[in-house]
Motif scaffolding. Sequence first.
Motif, PDB file in Angstrom:
ATOM      1  N   SER A 158       0.730  -1.208   0.543  1.00  0.00           N
ATOM      2  CA  SER A 158       0.017  -0.124  -0.433  1.00  0.00           C
ATOM      3  C   SER A 158       0.966   1.163  -0.169  1.00  0.00           C
ATOM      4  O   SER A 158       0.440   1.902  -0.378  1.00  0.00           O
ATOM      5  N   ASN A 159       2.184   1.224   0.647  1.00  0.00           N
ATOM      6  CA  ASN A 159       2.753   2.367   0.716  1.00  0.00           C
ATOM      7  C   ASN A 159       3.540   2.911  -0.957  1.00  0.00           C
ATOM      8  O   ASN A 159       3.231   3.777  -1.168  1.00  0.00           O
TER       9      ASN A 159
ATOM     10  N   MET B 211       0.786   4.027  -3.103  1.00  0.00           N
ATOM     11  CA  MET B 211       0.671   5.514  -2.735  1.00  0.00           C
ATOM     12  C   MET B 211       1.677   6.113  -2.880  1.00  0.00           C
ATOM     13  O   MET B 211       1.382   7.491  -3.306  1.00  0.00           O
TER      14      MET B 211
ATOM     15  N   TYR C 180      -0.777   8.664  -5.633  1.00  0.00           N
ATOM     16  CA  TYR C 180      -1.103   9.730  -5.043  1.00  0.00           C
ATOM     17  C   TYR C 180      -2.355  10.285  -5.026  1.00  0.00           C
ATOM     18  O   TYR C 180      -2.926  10.566  -3.590  1.00  0.00           O
ATOM     19  N   SER C 181      -2.939  10.054  -6.029  1.00  0.00           N
ATOM     20  CA  SER C 181      -4.615  10.381  -5.150  1.00  0.00           C
ATOM     21  C   SER C 181      -5.229   9.004  -4.779  1.00  0.00           C
ATOM     22  O   SER C 181      -6.748   9.539  -4.197  1.00  0.00           O
TER      23      SER C 181
ATOM     24  N   LYS D  38      -6.106   6.457  -1.983  1.00  0.00           N
ATOM     25  CA  LYS D  38      -5.655   6.416  -0.403  1.00  0.00           C
ATOM     26  C   LYS D  38      -5.928   4.640   0.205  1.00  0.00           C
ATOM     27  O   LYS D  38      -7.155   4.587  -0.332  1.00  0.00           O
ATOM     28  N   SER D  39      -5.323   4.241   0.375  1.00  0.00           N
ATOM     29  CA  SER D  39      -5.730   2.198   1.296  1.00  0.00           C
ATOM     30  C   SER D  39      -5.799   3.028   2.730  1.00  0.00           C
ATOM     31  O   SER D  39      -4.831   3.645   2.985  1.00  0.00           O
ATOM     32  N   VAL D  40      -7.154   1.848   3.107  1.00  0.00           N
ATOM     33  CA  VAL D  40      -7.232   1.644   4.192  1.00  0.00           C
ATOM     34  C   VAL D  40      -7.229  -0.041   4.496  1.00  0.00           C
ATOM     35  O   VAL D  40      -8.171  -0.361   4.503  1.00  0.00           O
TER      36      VAL D  40
ATOM     37  N   CYS E 290     -10.951   7.273  -3.245  1.00  0.00           N
ATOM     38  CA  CYS E 290     -10.945   8.125  -4.267  1.00  0.00           C
ATOM     39  C   CYS E 290     -11.331   9.075  -3.769  1.00  0.00           C
ATOM     40  O   CYS E 290     -12.550   9.295  -3.849  1.00  0.00           O
TER      41      CYS E 290
END
Length: 161
Positions: free
Chosen positions: A73-74, A77, A81-82, A84-86, A98
């Motif tokens: 995930s890092n 990202m 850039y646009s 996100k992962s959670v 997004c």
Amino acid sequence: MNIDFPFRKQGLNITGVFQYMMENGYNPSFEYTHIQFECDGNTAVVECEDGFVTVRIFFSIEADEYDLFIEASNLMMTQTYSVKSVVLEDRENIVFSCEFFCDNIRDFKSFFPRAVECIVDGLNVHKSEMRKLLTARKNDIKAIPDTTDDFVTGITRKLLS
């Protein structure tokens, strides 16, 4: 001071978003607070409220892959850039999202396809990195980074050791 611009009078509502998605082949289903549709084999959700739109994809991972997921995930990202992962609290369910500001359907029509494309691109980068990490784990080899790291900006920098 609240200025009411003419283009905001149309407003963005979930009904207009649903209609746009139906007309453009997304085959959505309307829920009370959001719209669901299939995206790249995953369940995706669109939510809009107060000029803010979120597009999310949900999927699952194995609990023992949590550390690899964070690493992948890092990387994703830094490349997208646009997106996100959670990781949700159970550490097995994942959300890629997004988000964008959008006050009217005209803007939504412009941004939504790009948001979906960004999420799919991010998902593909993530899958690719996960395959590499899982292969390395399977072969009991640690993935060691290069001495240089080339980011999207094209700037090469030496990693500190």
